[in-house]
Design an enzyme around this catalytic site. Structure first.
Site, PDB file in Angstrom:
ATOM      1  N   ASP A 396      -6.280  -1.075  10.691  1.00 36.56           N
ATOM      2  CA  ASP A 396      -6.511  -1.900   9.515  1.00 36.56           C
ATOM      3  C   ASP A 396      -5.474  -1.584   8.449  1.00 36.56           C
ATOM      4  O   ASP A 396      -4.978  -0.454   8.370  1.00 36.56           O
ATOM      5  CB  ASP A 396      -7.909  -1.641   8.938  1.00 36.56           C
ATOM      6  CG  ASP A 396      -9.014  -2.165   9.829  1.00 36.56           C
ATOM      7  OD1 ASP A 396      -8.710  -2.953  10.743  1.00 36.56           O
ATOM      8  OD2 ASP A 396     -10.173  -1.772   9.616  1.00 36.56           O
ATOM      9  N   GLN A 397      -5.185  -2.555   7.612  1.00 36.48           N
ATOM     10  CA  GLN A 397      -4.171  -2.369   6.580  1.00 36.48           C
ATOM     11  C   GLN A 397      -4.471  -1.153   5.708  1.00 36.48           C
ATOM     12  O   GLN A 397      -3.571  -0.389   5.360  1.00 36.48           O
ATOM     13  CB  GLN A 397      -4.079  -3.623   5.703  1.00 36.48           C
ATOM     14  CG  GLN A 397      -3.011  -3.535   4.624  1.00 36.48           C
ATOM     15  CD  GLN A 397      -2.815  -4.845   3.890  1.00 36.48           C
ATOM     16  OE1 GLN A 397      -3.500  -5.825   4.160  1.00 36.48           O
ATOM     17  NE2 GLN A 397      -1.891  -4.882   2.957  1.00 36.48           N
TER      18      GLN A 397
END
Length: 550
Positions: A396-397
């Site tokens: 995930d970012q």
């Protein structure tokens, strides 16, 4: 007073004159200032109508005092100049008349397109086409049944009658078949006679729509070119340059120069202020083309802002020692020979690379222009000879930790199979906001992402895919629990949902505002700490570790 100086992200760019890498931090303190602005936005309905990027810049005045500047991207409620906010970069006024004329023409084109797309003949053609298709289908069914009956009669005639009587009976069957063929051709001719004029009219209209779209595109490009030639940015050396000069190669993305970071830095340079730290965040609803999360901090967009950073920061003393960009990239296996590429490399050989991804950076480029900055795009930018490099998996970012990249397609395919077959051992570390009662266990909850609410995931027993996570408590401090997660499956946001959902641990990961954490935090406290896999080429087990940064 500049508060907590811990850095969560660096705005950076290369000075076009010296080649020096210049950096401006996003610190924990400036993030706290940004959150104060978020609270103001949350209580003022005027700023809650549309989703957009906002930014704050902490500056030092010539007197030594500090001040906070704030900016919004584009326009806010139709206005580009609002009291208390940094004004837009100069240039729009110079093309205001041309802009007004062009926008009026674009609006006329828009209304004409709406009218043409809602053409009454389109619906009429669809209805008539459906009616004819139904008639043809019914006729085909009847003719098929008639043919079967004729075939049966022929067999019976051959058994029961002979001579002239047989010839007459067979001729009658043939005539019946011929008449049905005529009947079908007549219906098709009628269909063509009715539909063809409508279809020709619709085709002509579609050509007109296409011409209007091309005209709209040309007008937009023309207006953007005028604006980019007029927009003038200033840096901290006192130099000014137009967007057209700073970004000469190819077409300049729409909205360049209207983002928060260029606005803030240009204004600070113009006023003789010294930037100390900057932060940009999204506020409001996410649109179709902007998969943003309200309250999340974001980096400089790779296509509109990043190319300007080197010029805008010129004259500003770099706040961290960073070597200049090398004249030529090298793909040697020397892990220290990575000047300019500032992501920590954990492992590297001629087939694989593993980096320690920081929070806030995408693993791979997104779909839209402002989501192109990523580990993969940075590597390709710095080392263009590594053109085939691919990410083997995703993080995930906002999650930090080990990200594995493959330099060879065959290696990528083999490693991907290991992930799919659950042969890769992954360990994550997280801090949960709350006291987890169980010391260890297994969470099995099916996850599903609604297409209308991406990227949010939820537990759904009807549509969800089975997701399994092992967990173990490894520390406690006050109302916080440090947990070790071992994901058996690899679903989107699996650990975040398994932690937050009441059927899981019922405790959100600290900093996970998407899933309801309201506690103050500088980042999402989730880190991919360990990764173990079998090297496809060497045949040995590779054990990678990235120390947890929180």
């Amino acid at each position: 007073m500049v508060g907590d100086l811990r850095v969560s992200y660096w705005y950076e760019g290369f000075c076009p004159v010296s080649g020096e890498c210049l950096r401006l931090p996003r610190t924990v303190f400036v993030e706290a200032i940004a959150r104060d602005l978020m609270q103001q936005l949350a209580t003022d309905a005027v700023y809650n109508r549309e989703g957009k990027m906002y930014g704050v810049l902490l500056v030092e005045l010539p007197t030594g005092e500090t001040q906070v500047l704030k900016a919004f991207s584009g326009v806010l409620n139709g206005f580009s100049v609002i009291e208390g906010w940094v004004p837009p970069i100069p240039g729009r006024d110079d093309v205001a008349l041309e802009e007004a004329h062009t926008l009026a023409e674009l609006e006329n084109i828009k209304q004409e397109l709406i009218t043409l797309k809602q053409l009454r003949e389109r619906q009429q053609c669809e209805i008539l086409s459906y009616d004819f298709e139904q008639q043809l289908q019914q006729m085909s069914n009847f003719h098929r049944q008639s043919k079967q009956e004729r075939d049966a009669k022929r067999q019976l005639f051959y058994q029961e009658i002979t001579g002239e009587a047989l010839t007459t009976a067979l001729a009658e069957l043939e005539e019946e078949s011929r008449q049905q063929g005529i009947e079908r051709r007549k219906l098709k001719a009628q269909q063509n006679a009715v539909l063809q004029p409508l279809q020709e009219f619709i085709s002509a209209t579609d050509r007109q729509i296409q011409q209007l779209k091309q005209r709209r595109k040309a007008l937009s490009r023309q207006l953007q070119a005028q604006m980019h030639a007029a927009y003038s940015l200033m840096n901290f050396l006192g130099q000014s340059a137009s967007l057209q000069k700073l970004m000469p190669a190819g077409s300049i993305p729409t909205g360049t120069g209207d983002c928060c970071a260029p606005k803030l830095l240009h204004y600070a340079a113009q006023q003789g202020l010294k930037p100390l730290a900057m932060a940009e965040f999204w506020w409001g609803e996410s649109s179709e083309n902007q998969e943003k999360v309200q309250g999340e901090f974001y980096q400089a967009c790779v296509e509109r802002c990043q190319p300007l950073m080197g010029f805008l920061l010129s004259g500003l003393k770099s706040q961290s020692p960073v070597p200049s960009r090398p004249m030529q990239s090298s793909l040697s296996s020397n892990l220290n020979d990575r000047a300019g590429f500032n992501l920590p490399i954990i492992y590297e050989d001629e087939w694989l690379i593993a980096v320690n991804k920081p929070p806030g950076l995408l693993a791979v480029p997104g779909r839209y222009r402002d989501t192109q900055d990523s580990v993969l795009s940075r590597w390709r930018y710095w080392f263009p000879d590594d053109a085939e490099i691919m990410a083997v998996h995703r993080l995930d970012q906002e999650t930090s930790g080990i990200l594995l990249l493959a330099r060879v397609r065959q290696i990528h395919r083999q490693l991907s199979q290991q992930f799919q077959q659950r042969q890769v051992h992954k360990v994550y570390e997280a801090i949960l906001f709350g006291a987890v009662t169980d010391e260890q266990g297994v969470i099995e909850l099916p996850l599903w992402g609604s297409p209308e609410n991406r990227p949010y995931q939820q537990v759904n027993w009807q549509y969800g895919k089975i997701s399994v996570t092992q967990f173990r408590v490894i520390g406690r401090e006050g109302n916080y629990t440090r947990v070790e997660f071992i994901p058996v499956t690899g679903r989107t946001h699996q650990l975040r949902v398994h932690a937050a959902d009441q059927l899981g641990l019922g405790m959100t990961i600290l900093g996970d505002r998407l899933y309801g954490c309201n506690a103050a935090a500088s980042r999402l406290h989730l880190h991919a700490r360990q990764l173990s896999f079998k090297h496809p080429q060497l045949g040995e087990t590779i054990d990678l570790v990235a120390k947890t940064p929180f």
